[in-house]
Design an enzyme around this catalytic site. Structure first.
Site, PDB file in Angstrom:
ATOM      1  N   HIS A   1     -39.151  20.433  -4.336  1.00 30.37           N
ATOM      2  CA  HIS A   1     -38.853  21.355  -5.434  1.00 30.37           C
ATOM      3  C   HIS A   1     -40.050  21.472  -6.376  1.00 30.37           C
ATOM      4  O   HIS A   1     -40.419  22.565  -6.801  1.00 30.37           O
ATOM      5  CB  HIS A   1     -37.645  20.865  -6.254  1.00 30.37           C
ATOM      6  CG  HIS A   1     -36.355  20.844  -5.513  1.00 30.37           C
ATOM      7  ND1 HIS A   1     -35.538  19.727  -5.518  1.00 30.37           N
ATOM      8  CD2 HIS A   1     -35.721  21.770  -4.770  1.00 30.37           C
ATOM      9  CE1 HIS A   1     -34.452  19.982  -4.812  1.00 30.37           C
ATOM     10  NE2 HIS A   1     -34.538  21.222  -4.333  1.00 30.37           N
TER      11      HIS A   1
ATOM     12  N   LYS B   1     -18.724  21.466  -6.035  1.00 27.48           N
ATOM     13  CA  LYS B   1     -19.582  20.456  -5.405  1.00 27.48           C
ATOM     14  C   LYS B   1     -19.484  19.138  -6.155  1.00 27.48           C
ATOM     15  O   LYS B   1     -19.489  19.113  -7.378  1.00 27.48           O
ATOM     16  CB  LYS B   1     -21.045  20.912  -5.446  1.00 27.48           C
ATOM     17  CG  LYS B   1     -21.469  21.769  -4.293  1.00 27.48           C
ATOM     18  CD  LYS B   1     -22.973  21.925  -4.307  1.00 27.48           C
ATOM     19  CE  LYS B   1     -23.487  22.548  -3.042  1.00 27.48           C
ATOM     20  NZ  LYS B   1     -24.942  22.694  -3.056  1.00 27.48           N
TER      21      LYS B   1
ATOM     22  N   ARG C   1     -37.871  25.510   3.814  1.00 22.73           N
ATOM     23  CA  ARG C   1     -38.496  24.402   4.537  1.00 22.73           C
ATOM     24  C   ARG C   1     -38.721  24.752   5.993  1.00 22.73           C
ATOM     25  O   ARG C   1     -39.725  24.386   6.569  1.00 22.73           O
ATOM     26  CB  ARG C   1     -37.605  23.159   4.459  1.00 22.73           C
ATOM     27  CG  ARG C   1     -37.493  22.572   3.080  1.00 22.73           C
ATOM     28  CD  ARG C   1     -36.488  21.472   3.127  1.00 22.73           C
ATOM     29  NE  ARG C   1     -35.221  22.032   3.627  1.00 22.73           N
ATOM     30  CZ  ARG C   1     -34.040  21.781   3.112  1.00 22.73           C
ATOM     31  NH1 ARG C   1     -33.919  20.959   2.132  1.00 22.73           N
ATOM     32  NH2 ARG C   1     -32.961  22.339   3.599  1.00 22.73           N
TER      33      ARG C   1
ATOM     34  N   SER D   1     -32.469  17.225  -0.968  1.00 25.25           N
ATOM     35  CA  SER D   1     -31.696  16.383  -1.888  1.00 25.25           C
ATOM     36  C   SER D   1     -30.662  15.559  -1.133  1.00 25.25           C
ATOM     37  O   SER D   1     -30.439  14.388  -1.440  1.00 25.25           O
ATOM     38  CB  SER D   1     -31.018  17.251  -2.951  1.00 25.25           C
ATOM     39  OG  SER D   1     -31.978  17.890  -3.755  1.00 25.25           O
TER      40      SER D   1
END
Length: 166
Positions: free
Chosen positions: A21, A45, A94, A132
């Protein structure tokens, strides 16, 4: 903020903020006058860190940087972008596996607002494996996350995961 500033929003959960990030944020700062790192509040979440903790960790990672604004939002990203006079959304990618989901979100955002463009920045090769979720999993089992997250994040994760190495 001045009217002629190029403002971008880099949205995400940042739970936790990773060096991937950070890489995207630093590169976005080379393109835009202001980058708003916007933590999405998503009540569905289960987060490791509260929104306030995540905001604080991002601020600690980029202290005294006037090019970065740290904020949180809920609701539609394009509505938030309009409120902040942003003309771009920055998304980090990514691998090709990120593309399908990002492509769908981009098309929906474009349908909702043609005034906000999406800019994709490829994560640096050294961060391509970092997410993450993986960081949290490694920390859960006491692995060493040194070099994968900023120092303030690592310190805060040690509080949550006493077995964390490094």
């Amino acid at each position: 903020m001045e009217n002629n500033e190029r403002i971008a929003i880099y949205p995400g959960s940042f739970d936790p903020l990773t060096n991937g990030h950070v890489d995207v944020i630093e590169r976005a700062m080379k393109i835009f006058d202001k980058v708003i790192v916007a933590v999405l509040y998503n009540p569905t979440k289960k987060a490791l860190f509260s929104v306030d903790e995540r905001l604080d960790l991002i601020r600690q990672t980029f202290p005294n940087n006037n090019s970065i604004l740290v904020d949180s939002f809920e609701g539609l990203l394009v509505d938030y972008a309009r409120q902040k006079n942003a003309t771009a959304i920055v998304r980090g990618m990514r691998a090709i596996s990120d593309f399908e989901n990002e492509f769908q979100m981009t098309l929906m955002n474009r349908k909702l607002s043609r005034d906000v463009q999406t800019i994709f920045l490829m994560t640096g090769l050294r961060w391509i494996f970092t997410s993450s979720s993986i960081i949290k999993e490694v920390a859960t089992f006491g692995g060493d996350i040194t070099g994968m997250v900023p120092h303030p994040v690592k310190c805060k994760m040690k509080e949550k995961f006493p077995l964390l190495n490094g």
